[in-house]
Scaffold this active site. Structure first.
Site, PDB file in Angstrom:
ATOM      1  N   HIS A 191     116.925  -4.682 127.486  1.00 30.87           N
ATOM      2  CA  HIS A 191     117.823  -3.960 128.506  1.00 30.87           C
ATOM      3  C   HIS A 191     118.433  -5.083 128.310  1.00 30.87           C
ATOM      4  O   HIS A 191     120.396  -4.225 127.959  1.00 30.87           O
ATOM      5  CB  HIS A 191     117.804  -3.257 129.058  1.00 30.87           C
ATOM      6  CG  HIS A 191     118.662  -2.757 129.717  1.00 30.87           C
ATOM      7  ND1 HIS A 191     118.856  -1.117 129.608  1.00 30.87           N
ATOM      8  CD2 HIS A 191     119.669  -2.895 130.950  1.00 30.87           C
ATOM      9  CE1 HIS A 191     120.070  -0.286 130.362  1.00 30.87           C
ATOM     10  NE2 HIS A 191     120.627  -1.530 130.845  1.00 30.87           N
ATOM     11  N   GLU A 192     118.977  -6.065 128.886  1.00 33.19           N
ATOM     12  CA  GLU A 192     119.956  -6.711 129.748  1.00 33.19           C
ATOM     13  C   GLU A 192     120.046  -7.436 127.914  1.00 33.19           C
ATOM     14  O   GLU A 192     120.948  -8.019 127.777  1.00 33.19           O
ATOM     15  CB  GLU A 192     119.119  -7.096 130.197  1.00 33.19           C
ATOM     16  CG  GLU A 192     118.466  -7.302 131.762  1.00 33.19           C
ATOM     17  CD  GLU A 192     120.424  -6.048 132.265  1.00 33.19           C
ATOM     18  OE1 GLU A 192     121.397  -6.495 132.307  1.00 33.19           O
ATOM     19  OE2 GLU A 192     120.142  -5.474 132.947  1.00 33.19           O
TER      20      GLU A 192
ATOM     21  N   HIS B 135     122.646  -5.497 126.027  1.00 33.30           N
ATOM     22  CA  HIS B 135     124.444  -5.993 127.096  1.00 33.30           C
ATOM     23  C   HIS B 135     124.326  -6.926 126.327  1.00 33.30           C
ATOM     24  O   HIS B 135     125.718  -6.936 125.609  1.00 33.30           O
ATOM     25  CB  HIS B 135     124.527  -5.684 128.286  1.00 33.30           C
ATOM     26  CG  HIS B 135     123.792  -4.889 129.217  1.00 33.30           C
ATOM     27  ND1 HIS B 135     125.132  -3.474 128.532  1.00 33.30           N
ATOM     28  CD2 HIS B 135     122.911  -4.003 130.117  1.00 33.30           C
ATOM     29  CE1 HIS B 135     124.718  -2.647 130.031  1.00 33.30           C
ATOM     30  NE2 HIS B 135     123.388  -2.911 130.393  1.00 33.30           N
TER      31      HIS B 135
ATOM     32  N   HIS C  96     125.560  -7.157 122.716  1.00 31.51           N
ATOM     33  CA  HIS C  96     126.732  -6.043 122.521  1.00 31.51           C
ATOM     34  C   HIS C  96     127.862  -7.104 122.654  1.00 31.51           C
ATOM     35  O   HIS C  96     128.563  -6.688 122.048  1.00 31.51           O
ATOM     36  CB  HIS C  96     126.828  -4.703 123.953  1.00 31.51           C
ATOM     37  CG  HIS C  96     127.584  -4.095 123.510  1.00 31.51           C
ATOM     38  ND1 HIS C  96     127.909  -3.087 124.688  1.00 31.51           N
ATOM     39  CD2 HIS C  96     128.931  -3.793 122.654  1.00 31.51           C
ATOM     40  CE1 HIS C  96     128.546  -1.641 124.077  1.00 31.51           C
ATOM     41  NE2 HIS C  96     128.966  -2.548 122.816  1.00 31.51           N
TER      42      HIS C  96
END
Length: 716
Positions: A503-504, A507, A510
């Site tokens: 998940h991180e 980010h 991104h």
């Protein structure tokens, strides 16, 4: 006023609004010449991509750099606002994008370290800077001459020959200034400054108290016998933690920043489970570091601020620029799911109570029993023993052969260690990201292990943002709180921690894949209910058979996880989803209810308010409390997710729909991965979120993917 300054303002005040501020004081420069020579923050770092030189930066460097940075930035803004030339995109918007370099540089380092490697000195500086940074924001946002120039450009934007990205930037600036109060009267601006000042002070105080509470509520265990169910490594860590805290010969259980605690799944001692759960769930209600009074006052302050800005309540204000647009849309989303979620949860509770009865328990299911007996139900239902899985989830293998492997397969990028780059703590590792053609893209810091001085949770942040305008490349960090094994022993991670690592990195990429011109639109500078989409999308690759088989290997033998065990793990993916979904929804709806209060509402008793909110939405199941209770709800009160915690599920709809679509396009392959990278990851906020999504998917999302992802599709 670049993306980096937006991040600074939010980090500085730890508020939810864009550049929330406080008093009407101007920043005053210290004697700059006397401090610049010995202060590394006053110069652009000579390291690759301007990565901070942590070997030179000391605590005493921050205050002079931040104060000088505010002073310089303010003078730059005044020059823009008072420019006698007619307002143009270049002399106003672009000039603002280029302003505040020193402030950005100093703030990015300071606020990252204040969250991940804090100490009393940094916390003192943070408290001193919160009102100053807020005042600085107000001096910009409420400058009438500056806004007049922005509005003139906005009104004529269709006739200026601007690129689509430039038009988007103008629209973003205009909306942000209006929502900060640019159109208020002089009298109203005085009021909003006062509200901003109090809010910035209270949010900072909330964060400080929460950090102190984490240490204060740790549970001391007298006897090793009470720790039955824990591994030898866990017990050794607890003994070491106790010794470090001055309790030699005892054992210490640290409390994480969620209501449920990971250790509850293993501890056999019910009395100790109850002690741990209550330490978690009751924190902040009373005592020197209570946060309950701050919760109630912050909700009231935000309601007053929203009304001043022309909105019914804070939730309406916060959602106006988001994809959801209105609180009603959020309530509708959750309301449509409540029956299925509650039905699932009640069935899970019945199965767990049956297991309690079957194993000789003479008690009714309580919150501190759920995970312990749920694990037994999981083992019986799927013949899956958590201890048999543990050796296949060694931290380094998960990171390198799981997270990094997926990035290469999907997006063609590789990460290589950079041990030559200085880091801010020995546990932090630096990497360089390279594209498929060998070109260098970014610097990435991995800070995964828990320690004193690090706030709870997991997050991504930037030290340097990407911008073609300024010629900068991303310098990004991922932060988590994984408990590190004792020296010389392997660190194993739970499957939940595995998905959080993915998940991180969602980010992180991104930010690192960003390819935009203007820093205010780069990377993760998107709406709250879109920013969690790329990260949640990345989570599901952790369970993809090819990815899982690549990293789930025995830490000693290197043999892949047996196919039978792998299939059990995959089939158990939807297990306990009623609980997981309900505890999240409960927290999100409590957040929405706090921020739907009117400004004339009286200060609320926190426990009573929460109970009434859960009852109102039909989520008052005593064995399943909210994931975060209000007194330690860092997302909603000191953090940037007030009236926005719903965004995780809103984004999950996008992520689940996108992931399902990708599987129809061959799954884990470079072609679909690059399409996703180019249409979603690279564009930042240069394109409206739904437009970007449709560019990738070809249509708006449906909720079917979400229901399937959470195993709820057969319940409806």
């Amino acid at each position: 006023m670049r993306k980096r300054f937006i991040a600074i303002a939010i980090g500085a005040t730890l508020t939810a609004g864009f550049m929330a501020g406080c008093s009407n004081t101007e920043s005053k420069a210290p004697n700059a010449m006397s401090v610049q020579v010995q202060n590394p923050l006053f110069q652009v770092s000579s390291l690759q991509y301007q990565a901070p030189d942590f070997s030179l930066i000391k605590n005493e460097h921050f205050t002079p750099a931040l104060e000088q940075g505010m002073a310089e930035h303010y003078q730059e803004i005044l020059a823009i606002a008072n420019n006698p030339a007619a307002a143009s995109f270049d002399n106003t918007i672009v000039a603002m994008e280029k302003s505040g370099a020193l402030l950005s540089r100093a703030s990015s380092v300071f606020y990252n370290l204040a969250g991940s490697n804090s100490n009393p000195e940094l916390r003192k500086i943070q408290g001193e800077m919160a009102p100053k940074m807020a005042a600085h924001s107000d001096n910009i946002n409420l400058n009438p001459a500056l806004f007049a120039r922005i509005e003139a450009i906005y009104n004529d934007r269709a006739n200026l020959g601007l690129t689509p990205e430039a038009v988007r930037l103008v629209e973003v600036y205009h909306q942000r200034f209006i929502m900060a109060g640019a159109k208020l009267t002089d009298e109203q601006k005085v009021k909003i400054r006062a509200l901003n000042e109090e809010q910035s002070t209270l949010t900072n105080e909330f964060s400080q108290r929460l950090l102190r509470l984490t240490k204060e509520i740790a549970v001391i265990v007298e006897s090793k016998n009470e720790l039955a169910g824990l591994t030898d490594s866990d017990i050794t860590s607890a003994a070491n933690d106790a010794k470090a805290a001055g309790h030699d010969g005892k054992y210490l259980i640290n409390i994480t920043n969620t209501t449920r605690q990971p250790v509850l799944a293993s501890l056999e001692n019910r009395e100790l489970r109850q002690r741990i759960w209550e330490a978690s769930a009751n924190r902040g209600l009373s005592g020197e570091n209570e946060t309950a009074s701050l919760v109630s006052r912050l909700a009231q302050l935000r309601a007053e601020r929203a009304t001043l800005l022309g909105y019914e309540n804070w939730a309406s204000y916060r959602l106006a620029p988001q994809m959801a647009k209105t609180p009603e849309a959020v309530y509708s989303m959750f309301g449509s799911m409540v029956p299925a979620v509650v039905a699932n949860t009640e069935k899970e509770a019945a199965d767990i109570q049956a297991m309690i009865d079957k194993t000789g328990g003479k008690f009714e299911l309580a919150p501190w029993d759920w995970e312990f007996y749920a694990e037994k139900v999981r083992q019986e239902k799927y013949a899956l023993d958590g201890n048999s899985i543990r050796p296949y989830f060694e931290f380094n293998r998960v990171l390198e052969d799981g997270v990094f492997y997926t990035l290469k397969e999907l997006y063609g990028v590789t990460l290589k260690p950079r041990p030559d780059l200085p880091v801010y703590h020995p546990d932090v590792k630096a990497y360089e990201m390279f594209d498929a053609d060998g070109s260098s893209m970014a610097i990435f810091y991995a800070d995964y292990f828990a320690r004193e001085g690090k706030r709870g949770g997991a997050w991504m942040s930037s030290f340097v943002g990407q911008s073609f305008l300024e010629g900068t490349k991303p310098v990004v960090v991922n932060v988590m709180n994984i408990k590190k094994a004792p020296e010389g022993q392997p660190t194993f991670v739970s499957y939940n921690e595995v998905t959080t690592m993915f998940h991180e990195m969602g980010h992180g990429t991104h930010g690192m894949f960003s390819k935009v011109t203007y820093p205010s639109l780069a990377g993760t500078s998107v709406s709250r209910d879109f920013v969690e989409f790329p990260s949640t999308f990345e989570e599901d690759w952790a369970a993809h058979p090819k990815v899982l088989a690549n990293y789930a290997k025995h830490y000693e033998t290197g043999k892949p996880i047996p196919d039978e065990l792998l299939q059990k793990l995959l089939k158990s993916g939807s297990f306990n989803q009623g609980f997981d979904t309900l505890e999240y929804m409960a927290a999100a709806l409590v957040d929405m209810e706090w921020h739907s209060l009117s400004p004339d509402a009286q200060l609320q008793d926190v426990a009573t308010f929460e109970a009434n909110a859960l009852k109102k939405h039909g989520l008052n199941i005593s064995a399943v409390p909210p994931r975060y209770k209000s007194t330690y709800f860092a997302h909603a009160f000191p953090g940037g997710y007030s009236a926005s915690y719903y965004a995780y599920m809103w984004s999950e709809i996008l992520a689940a729909d996108a992931f399902a679509y990708v599987q129809t396009q061959g799954g884990l392959n470079r072609e679909i991965g690059m399409k996703y990278r180019k249409t979603i990851r690279e564009v930042g906020n240069s394109i409206a979120p739904m437009e970007a999504y449709k560019n990738f998917r070809g249509q708006e999302p449906t909720t079917q993917g979400l229901l399937k992802r959470r195993g709820l599709d057969q319940t409806l």
